[in-house]
Structure formats: structure tokens, C-alpha cells
Design an enzyme around this catalytic site. Structure first.
Site, short mmCIF file in Angstrom:
data_model
loop_
_atom_site.label_atom_id
_atom_site.label_comp_id
_atom_site.label_asym_id
_atom_site.label_seq_id
_atom_site.Cartn_x
_atom_site.Cartn_y
_atom_site.Cartn_z
N HIS A 1 0.85 -1.19 0.00
CA HIS A 1 0.00 0.00 0.00
C HIS A 1 0.88 1.23 0.00
O HIS A 1 1.96 1.22 0.60
CB HIS A 1 -0.90 0.02 1.24
N ASP B 1 -8.02 -5.45 0.28
CA ASP B 1 -8.55 -6.29 -0.79
C ASP B 1 -8.17 -7.76 -0.67
O ASP B 1 -8.68 -8.59 -1.41
CB ASP B 1 -8.05 -5.77 -2.15
N1 CMC Z 1 4.10 -7.56 -4.87
C1 CMC Z 1 5.44 -7.54 -5.06
N2 CMC Z 1 6.20 -6.43 -4.92
C2 CMC Z 1 5.57 -5.29 -4.60
C3 CMC Z 1 4.18 -5.24 -4.38
C4 CMC Z 1 3.44 -6.43 -4.52
N3 CMC Z 1 2.13 -6.43 -4.34
N4 CMC Z 1 3.83 -3.98 -4.08
C5 CMC Z 1 4.95 -3.26 -4.10
N5 CMC Z 1 6.00 -4.05 -4.41
C6 CMC Z 1 7.42 -3.64 -4.47
C7 CMC Z 1 7.69 -2.88 -5.77
O1 CMC Z 1 8.14 -3.73 -6.79
C8 CMC Z 1 8.76 -1.91 -5.33
O2 CMC Z 1 9.99 -2.58 -5.29
P1 CMC Z 1 11.36 -1.78 -5.63
O3 CMC Z 1 11.47 -0.69 -4.61
O4 CMC Z 1 12.41 -2.83 -5.50
O5 CMC Z 1 11.20 -1.26 -7.02
C9 CMC Z 1 8.37 -1.58 -3.87
O6 CMC Z 1 7.64 -2.71 -3.41
C10 CMC Z 1 7.53 -0.32 -3.73
O7 CMC Z 1 6.43 -0.45 -4.64
P2 CMC Z 1 5.78 0.80 -5.40
O8 CMC Z 1 5.06 0.31 -6.60
O9 CMC Z 1 6.82 1.87 -5.58
O10 CMC Z 1 4.76 1.28 -4.30
P3 CMC Z 1 3.49 2.19 -4.54
O11 CMC Z 1 3.24 2.89 -3.27
O12 CMC Z 1 3.66 3.03 -5.75
O13 CMC Z 1 2.34 1.14 -4.88
C11 CMC Z 1 0.51 -0.36 -4.65
C12 CMC Z 1 1.35 0.75 -3.98
C13 CMC Z 1 -0.70 -0.65 -3.80
C14 CMC Z 1 0.02 0.16 -6.02
C15 CMC Z 1 1.39 -1.62 -4.82
O14 CMC Z 1 1.82 -2.10 -3.56
C16 CMC Z 1 0.66 -2.72 -5.60
O15 CMC Z 1 0.70 -2.71 -6.83
N6 CMC Z 1 -0.01 -3.68 -4.88
C17 CMC Z 1 -0.79 -4.69 -5.54
C18 CMC Z 1 -2.14 -4.12 -5.94
C19 CMC Z 1 -3.06 -3.93 -4.75
O16 CMC Z 1 -3.21 -4.81 -3.91
N7 CMC Z 1 -3.73 -2.77 -4.71
C20 CMC Z 1 -4.74 -2.46 -3.68
C21 CMC Z 1 -4.32 -1.31 -2.83
S1 CMC Z 1 -5.36 -1.16 -1.36
C22 CMC Z 1 -6.90 -0.73 -1.95
C23 CMC Z 1 -6.98 0.56 -2.66
O17 CMC Z 1 -6.43 1.54 -2.20
O18 CMC Z 1 -7.63 0.60 -3.68
#
Ligand code: CMC
Length: 437
Positions: free
Chosen positions: A313, A371
């Protein structure tokens, strides 16, 4: 940070190239990180700030929802989400988000009556559905039908009128279950069910979704309580992508129905509300517990785009407090439905266990989010996966409209207009077609 003579905090930015200094005020909220007020930055320095994804940018002042992502805290108007889920009801939480305080008994009754009385949709709106293909994704239908509401409720589109704003908010919250249930009914080819105002908000939604005109439908109280809790858990989440979309759309003066349709579109994406649908698909694809190590390996592989859906998140760097309640609710619902062996739940629990002890997830602070368990509950209750994000949209409508209303009533509100770091071509002469190589 320094303090001025009159006690205000400031920070000074020094341009190392020119030596020019600019001092900017630091604003303190009631709790949480303070912010540097950069509104005068461009005029004073000629610089914009650069923050793709707004990871360090506060876009507004708000008194609705507070999140402490490191501690895993979520408060609506000061009340903890787990306490609200345990002790309150969704309509009460709607009142709280909209008005800032929990309703008195009289206010609660009055608000309940308002929501029940606004639950029907204009009869002509039902014709919209038949314009969609039967296999249309219900979120596509939601974007269209909710956007169309402004064509039916002109008398609550004047954003300058506080009474019209209030009526629009009530209409949206009250009609969303009806519109969502109709999207489901259309997809399965069953007749639309009119709302029943003797039922509670959650009961009514279950009745309109799963009832038919052929026989009486008895709402299971454990399931309606779970539904109500799921709605509470999704009601608001401060300035996330869809809420920011609603605020940005509304900042131009667009009507509230159009703004909520924009929020629905933003919510649909798999990184946001679409994740609950993606989680279930992922669990189904994993298929058995012994395939988990392979899936975890893929999630950690830099060269693989795959992510563990329902994990991570932007704000929470701790267990999402909503996921905690969702996990408990999941067990309650499965027990009530007599589902003793749910392979997807076994996979989810094992996946959670492995991920929470794997250094990759631990170091990156990737915890289950709201989720992760919701899909299993919704599936057990009989909802098809394509409806999961629709339920999120239904519940989030109150958050969106409360934030929209707060924005309209904020005297410093301006049209949202971010700037950019331009990296394209500079001005160049036009090349006639016959001279282009
Ligand atoms: N699985 C594997 N690696 C992950 C994941 C994951 N679900 N989420 C983040 N990472 C890694 C990502 O690869 C990155 O690694 P590095 O620093 O080595 O490049 C690091 O963690 C930080 O990720 P980010 O994409 O920069 O983080 P963000 O804050 O931009 O993204 C997120 C947040 C929710 C979009 C992301 O964690 C994600 O895609 N999760 C899966 C989708 C999900 O479950 N979304 C629902 C969110 S909660 C409900 C809502 O708000 O709608």
C-alpha cells in the site's frame, strides 16, 4: 526549520547555484506530518516541484479521514475503523463522514429515512441498462449510469447551493445500491428488483441483488451484518487516486454526479479498487498451496511484472487495519455458510504467512491490504468477481461525496492544475510533407 518572531515555523530553500533564498511557511495539522506551504514557490523562484505519484505532496486540507501508515491507524473524523466496524452501522458512518459527528438518535432516524426515501431511481434510467451488452463489465455500466444521473436530477446539480449539494449527496449514497444491484441483475438476465424501504441499507442491497419476484427472499442477518461491515471498511480513505480524481474533476465546478462517475473510473484500475477482483483471480490461478513458493518467487523477481495482488500500500507500511477486520469477517461468513474447506482461503492464509516472513516483503513493508480477504468473502456470499469493485464503488461513494463537499466549501479551493517538467522538443519550424524524410 526556523521560527519567525511571531512564532510561525518556516523552512528556507537555498538555490546553491545563485545563492538566492526563499522562506516558506510550515503548516501544522492536528496530527500527522506538517507540510511546507509552497504556494508562492514558483512566483519567488521560478521553480516548480516535481513529485510523480504525489508521494510527498499534500493536495488539500481535510478534516475527514486520518491515516498513520506506519502505525496502521485509520480514523474517520477521529474514530478508529475497527471500532466503527464493530459498533456502528454503514448509514451512521455515512452521516459521520458527511457531517463530522456521530448522529444523535433523532439524527440517525432522520438520516435513515432520507436514505430509504431516495433509494428508487428514475424509471427511465432503467432503460440505460439495455443499451449495454449483457457481458459488459458492471464497472463499465456503473461509469455510464452514474454519469447519467445528472441528466435525471438537474435539481441537485447547482454546486453553489448548499441544499442542492446535500440532496445530491443523499441521492448518490441512497441510489448506489439500487444502481449496483441493477448492473448485476442485467448481467444475469433477471428482472430488476425495486428497493424495499422496510429493509436496512445492507439488507436492501442483498435483497435487490439476490432476490427475485418469484419467491420471498429472506436476508441472512449474519450476511447483512458482514455486508454492512464491508461497506464501512471501504467508506473513505483520504486522498487516494479515485478521491483525488473526484476532487480534481469537481475543482472545475463539474456537477457531483459527473465527479463520482470520474471516481468510479479511477477506482476500476487493478492497482486500486480493481485489486479485489485481481486477488481472487490470482488465488484461483495459484490453485493449490504447493504452488505458493513459485508465485512468491515471481513476485520478487525484478524482471517479472507480476505482483502479489492484495499486498502493499502506498500509505500503510504496517498491517492495513481494514484487512484485520476483513480477515475476521471472512471467517465469520464462511462459518455461517457452513464452508469448512475453502481452498482459496487456505491458499490466502498460507500466502500471507509466507509473505509476512519473507525478507523481501518484510524489508519493503508489504502487508496484506483491504482487498486481500474481501474477495473470498464476496465470492462465498454469491457475488461474481466482476461485482467486487462495484461493491467498493458503492461503499466509497460516501467518502467521495464527503470529500467533494469539503472541497467545494473550502475557501482556498482553486481549479486543480498541476505543472510539469517538460522534456519534449523545443520550438522548431514546421516541415512540409514532401520534405519529411
Ligand atoms: N508484490 C510484489 N512487490 C511489490 C508489491 C506487490 N504487491 N507492491 C509493491 N512491491 C514492491 C515494488 O516492486 C517496489 O519494489 P522496488 O522498490 O524494489 O522497485 C516496492 O515494493 C515499492 O512499490 P511501489 O510500486 O513503488 O509502491 P506504490 O506505493 O507506488 O504502490 C501499490 C502501492 C498498492 C500500487 C502496490 O503495492 C501494488 O501494486 N499492490 C498490488 C495491488 C493492490 O493490492 N492494490 C490495492 C491497494 S489497497 C486498496 C486501494 O487503495 O484501492
Amino acid at each position: 526549520m526556523t521560527q519567525t518572531e511571531d512564532g510561525n515555523d518556516t523552512v528556507t530553500l537555498i538555490d546553491n547555484k545563485t545563492g538566492k533564498q526563499v522562506t516558506m511557511p510550515v503548516l501544522h495539522g492536528s496530527v500527522g506530518p506538517s507540510v511546507i506551504d509552497i504556494r508562492k514557490l514558483y512566483a519567488a523562484t521560478g521553480y516548480f516541484t516535481y513529485d510523480p505519484g504525489f508521494t510527498s505532496t499534500g493536495s488539500c486540507e481535510s478534516a475527514i479521514t486520518y491515516i498513520d501508515g506506519d502505525e496502521g491507524v485509520l480514523l474517520h473524523r477521529g474514530y478508529a475503523i475497527d471500532e466503527l466496524a464493530k459498533n456502528s452501522t454503514f448509514p451512521e458512518v455515512c452521516f459521520l463522514l458527511l457531517n463530522g459527528h456521530l448522529p444523535t438518535a433523532a439524527e440517525s432516524t432522520e438520516f435513515d429515512v432520507i436514505l430509504r426515501r431516495h433509494s428508487m431511481v428514475h424509471e427511465q434510467l432503467t432503460k440505460f441498462y439495455s443499451g449495454f451488452r449483457r457481458d459488459a463489465h458492471p464497472m463499465a455500466i456503473m461509469c455510464g449510469v452514474v454519469g447519467a444521473l445528472s441528466a435525471f436530477y438537474h435539481d441537485s446539480t447547482d454546486i453553489e447551493d448548499p441544499v442542492e449539494r446535500k440532496i445530491a449527496a443523499h441521492r448518490l449514497i441512497a441510489k448506489m445500491p439500487t444502481i449496483a444491484a441493477m448492473a448485476y441483475k442485467y448481467s444475469v438476465g433477471q428482472p430488476f428488483m425495486y428497493p424495499r424501504n422496510d429493509l436496512t441499507y445492507a439488507e436492501n442491497f442483498l435483497y435487490m441483488t439476490f432476490g427475485t419476484p418469484c419467491e420471498p427472499y429472506k436476508v441472512n442477518p449474519i450476511l447483512s451484518k458482514a455486508m454492512d461491515k464491508i461497506f464501512i471498511l471501504h467508506a473513505d480513505h483520504e486522498q487516494n487516486a479515485s478521491t483525488s480524481t473526484v476532487r480534481l474533476a469537481g475543482s472545475s465546478g463539474a456537477n457531483p454526479f459527473a465527479c463520482i462517475a470520474a471516481g468510479i473510473a479511477s477506482l476500476w484500475g487493478p492497482a486500486h479498487g480493481g485489486a479485489n477482483e485481481a486477488v481472487l483471480k490470482m488465488l484461483e490461478e495459484i490453485g493449490s498451496v504447493d504452488r505458493i513458493p513459485e508465485i512468491v518467487r515471481r513476485a520478487k523477481d525484478k524482471n517479472d511484472n507480476f505482483r502479489l495482488m492484495g499486498f502493499g500500500h502506498r500509505v500503510y507500511k504496517n498491517y492495513d487495519p481494514r484487512a484485520q477486520v476483513m480477515r475476521e469477517t471472512c471467517h465469520e461468513v464462511l462459518a455461517e455458510l457452513g464452508i469448512k474447506n475453502e481452498p482459496l482461503l487456505d491458499i490466502a492464509m498460507e500466502l500471507e504467512k509466507i509473505a509476512l516472513s519473507d525478507p523481501y516483503f518484510v524489508e519493503k513493508k508489504l502487508y496484506p491490504n483491504v482487498d486481500f480477504y474481501s474477495g473470498i468473502i464476496l465470492k462465498a456470499m454469491g457475488f461474481p468477481t466482476s461485482m467486487f469493485t462495484v461493491l467498493f464503488a458503492l461503499a466509497r461513494t460516501v467518502g467521495w461525496i464527503s470529500q467533494w463537499k469539503e472541497m467545494i466549501e473550502d475557501p482556498v479551493q482553486k481549479i486543480g492544475r498541476p505543472r510539469q517538467l517538460f522534456t519534449g522538443e523545443n520550438k522548431r519550424p514546421f516541415v512540409p510533407l514532401n520534405e519529411r524524410g
